[in-house]
Design a protein around this motif. Sequence first.
Motif, mmCIF file in Angstrom:
data_model
loop_
_atom_site.group_PDB
_atom_site.id
_atom_site.type_symbol
_atom_site.label_atom_id
_atom_site.label_comp_id
_atom_site.label_asym_id
_atom_site.label_seq_id
_atom_site.Cartn_x
_atom_site.Cartn_y
_atom_site.Cartn_z
ATOM 1 N N MET A 1 0.845 -1.166 0.000
ATOM 2 C CA MET A 1 0.000 0.000 0.000
ATOM 3 C C MET A 1 0.900 1.241 0.000
ATOM 4 O O MET A 1 1.844 1.313 0.762
ATOM 5 N N THR A 2 0.572 2.214 -0.839
ATOM 6 C CA THR A 2 1.405 3.403 -0.934
ATOM 7 C C THR A 2 1.048 4.416 0.139
ATOM 8 O O THR A 2 -0.022 4.356 0.736
ATOM 9 N N GLU A 3 1.935 5.336 0.340
ATOM 10 C CA GLU A 3 1.750 6.369 1.356
ATOM 11 C C GLU A 3 0.667 7.348 0.922
ATOM 12 O O GLU A 3 0.502 7.634 -0.258
ATOM 13 N N ASN A 4 -0.083 7.861 1.874
ATOM 14 C CA ASN A 4 -1.125 8.844 1.597
ATOM 15 C C ASN A 4 -0.458 10.196 1.365
ATOM 16 O O ASN A 4 -0.064 10.870 2.303
ATOM 17 N N LEU A 5 -0.359 10.598 0.117
ATOM 18 C CA LEU A 5 0.332 11.833 -0.226
ATOM 19 C C LEU A 5 -0.517 13.076 -0.026
ATOM 20 O O LEU A 5 -0.001 14.183 -0.006
ATOM 21 N N SER A 6 -1.832 12.911 0.116
ATOM 22 C CA SER A 6 -2.705 14.080 0.263
ATOM 23 C C SER A 6 -2.597 14.707 1.651
ATOM 24 O O SER A 6 -3.006 15.839 1.843
ATOM 25 N N GLY A 7 -2.084 13.971 2.617
ATOM 26 C CA GLY A 7 -1.985 14.480 3.980
ATOM 27 C C GLY A 7 -3.283 14.328 4.762
ATOM 28 O O GLY A 7 -3.325 14.606 5.949
ATOM 29 N N LEU A 8 -4.345 13.909 4.109
ATOM 30 C CA LEU A 8 -5.627 13.725 4.782
ATOM 31 C C LEU A 8 -5.781 12.274 5.213
ATOM 32 O O LEU A 8 -5.329 11.362 4.525
ATOM 33 N N SER A 9 -6.457 12.060 6.316
ATOM 34 C CA SER A 9 -6.718 10.700 6.787
ATOM 35 C C SER A 9 -7.780 10.054 5.905
ATOM 36 O O SER A 9 -8.490 10.720 5.146
ATOM 37 N N ALA A 10 -7.907 8.740 6.029
ATOM 38 C CA ALA A 10 -8.950 8.019 5.289
ATOM 39 C C ALA A 10 -10.325 8.567 5.646
ATOM 40 O O ALA A 10 -11.171 8.755 4.771
ATOM 41 N N LEU A 11 -10.565 8.848 6.917
ATOM 42 C CA LEU A 11 -11.848 9.402 7.344
ATOM 43 C C LEU A 11 -12.110 10.763 6.693
ATOM 44 O O LEU A 11 -13.223 11.043 6.261
ATOM 45 N N GLU A 12 -11.094 11.593 6.606
ATOM 46 C CA GLU A 12 -11.264 12.915 5.986
ATOM 47 C C GLU A 12 -11.533 12.824 4.485
ATOM 48 O O GLU A 12 -12.218 13.669 3.915
ATOM 49 N N ARG A 13 -11.015 11.770 3.834
ATOM 50 C CA ARG A 13 -11.226 11.581 2.396
ATOM 51 C C ARG A 13 -12.502 10.814 2.089
ATOM 52 O O ARG A 13 -12.972 10.799 0.950
ATOM 53 N N LEU A 14 -13.091 10.178 3.085
ATOM 54 C CA LEU A 14 -14.253 9.327 2.888
ATOM 55 C C LEU A 14 -15.461 10.052 2.283
ATOM 56 O O LEU A 14 -16.084 9.521 1.354
ATOM 57 N N PRO A 15 -15.847 11.248 2.732
ATOM 58 C CA PRO A 15 -17.000 11.915 2.101
ATOM 59 C C PRO A 15 -16.834 12.121 0.594
ATOM 60 O O PRO A 15 -17.811 11.996 -0.157
ATOM 61 N N ASP A 86 -17.796 9.640 11.620
ATOM 62 C CA ASP A 86 -16.777 10.000 12.613
ATOM 63 C C ASP A 86 -16.790 9.043 13.805
ATOM 64 O O ASP A 86 -15.726 8.636 14.294
ATOM 65 N N LEU A 87 -17.964 8.673 14.266
ATOM 66 C CA LEU A 87 -18.078 7.776 15.417
ATOM 67 C C LEU A 87 -17.686 6.337 15.086
ATOM 68 O O LEU A 87 -17.018 5.662 15.868
ATOM 69 N N GLY A 88 -18.113 5.859 13.914
ATOM 70 C CA GLY A 88 -17.961 4.441 13.603
ATOM 71 C C GLY A 88 -16.709 4.065 12.845
ATOM 72 O O GLY A 88 -16.212 2.947 12.976
ATOM 73 N N TRP A 89 -16.172 5.013 12.044
ATOM 74 C CA TRP A 89 -14.997 4.689 11.226
ATOM 75 C C TRP A 89 -13.807 4.421 12.136
ATOM 76 O O TRP A 89 -13.511 5.196 13.037
ATOM 77 N N GLY A 90 -13.139 3.320 11.905
ATOM 78 C CA GLY A 90 -12.000 2.929 12.737
ATOM 79 C C GLY A 90 -12.403 2.063 13.914
ATOM 80 O O GLY A 90 -11.544 1.545 14.623
ATOM 81 N N ASN A 91 -13.710 1.899 14.127
ATOM 82 C CA ASN A 91 -14.208 1.071 15.220
ATOM 83 C C ASN A 91 -14.951 -0.164 14.733
ATOM 84 O O ASN A 91 -15.622 -0.823 15.524
ATOM 85 N N ALA A 92 -14.854 -0.437 13.433
ATOM 86 C CA ALA A 92 -15.497 -1.609 12.820
ATOM 87 C C ALA A 92 -16.991 -1.661 13.099
ATOM 88 O O ALA A 92 -17.558 -2.726 13.336
ATOM 89 N N TRP A 93 -17.649 -0.489 13.027
ATOM 90 C CA TRP A 93 -19.086 -0.446 13.260
ATOM 91 C C TRP A 93 -19.866 -1.094 12.123
ATOM 92 O O TRP A 93 -20.984 -1.511 12.321
ATOM 93 N N GLY A 94 -19.309 -1.127 10.925
ATOM 94 C CA GLY A 94 -20.043 -1.709 9.810
ATOM 95 C C GLY A 94 -19.385 -1.397 8.484
ATOM 96 O O GLY A 94 -18.213 -1.032 8.427
ATOM 97 N N ILE A 95 -20.177 -1.551 7.423
ATOM 98 C CA ILE A 95 -19.705 -1.315 6.071
ATOM 99 C C ILE A 95 -20.560 -0.230 5.426
ATOM 100 O O ILE A 95 -21.649 0.083 5.917
ATOM 101 N N LEU A 96 -20.065 0.334 4.342
ATOM 102 C CA LEU A 96 -20.784 1.377 3.624
ATOM 103 C C LEU A 96 -21.206 0.848 2.264
ATOM 104 O O LEU A 96 -20.434 0.164 1.588
ATOM 105 N N LEU A 97 -22.433 1.168 1.879
ATOM 106 C CA LEU A 97 -23.016 0.690 0.641
ATOM 107 C C LEU A 97 -23.403 1.882 -0.214
ATOM 108 O O LEU A 97 -24.025 2.815 0.282
#
Length: 183
Positions: A1-15, A86-97
């Motif tokens: 997996m390559t490095e995140n060059l945008s500087g944003l976290s996965a959660l910040e890029r998710l929307p 924000d609450l669920g990401w990183g806590n394995a609350w579920g999946i997104l469809l």
Amino acid sequence: MTENLSGLSALERLPDLLWPGGDADDQQVYALLDGARDPAILPWLERSGLTCDCLYSGELIPRLKAAAPWLVRLPARAPASLTLLDLGWGNAWGILLVAPADLSMDRLRRHCKKFLRVRTEDRRVLNFRFYDPRVLSVFLPTCDALQYRALLGPMRRLVVELDEGTSWRVFEPGEESRDAADQ
């Protein structure tokens, strides 16, 4: 997996992954949450104002209702949608469809319900918590093309968190999965 060059976290890029260009009229986004992961999920859902429906049918005792899988409609970039991520990401609350705009929530719920139980080779019936991202991220890559298409069904995309939310994997019909680093 390559490095995140945008500087944003996965959660910040998710929307931007879920709602490209803001409010996409041709699709809708859902979370399929695992109530058993955190006792705070159901009380939060009940207060959130988000449209949700349990995958289990009928009248449920409170403990089963709290531990059940919940399908939740996430309006594009709505405060409650972003709070849930924000609450669920990183806590394995579920999946997104991600589903077509014309797919009803009831039809998507009925599709997801088909996978709650599986039969083993020795004919035993087991519960299948496919909505747990730690399960789905391992299971889907082992599926043959028919199984893969069956699970995705009418959905355009499944998004599954990886590595405690530091990245994701996207599953789409007819394509290999994509990791967040590939975006």
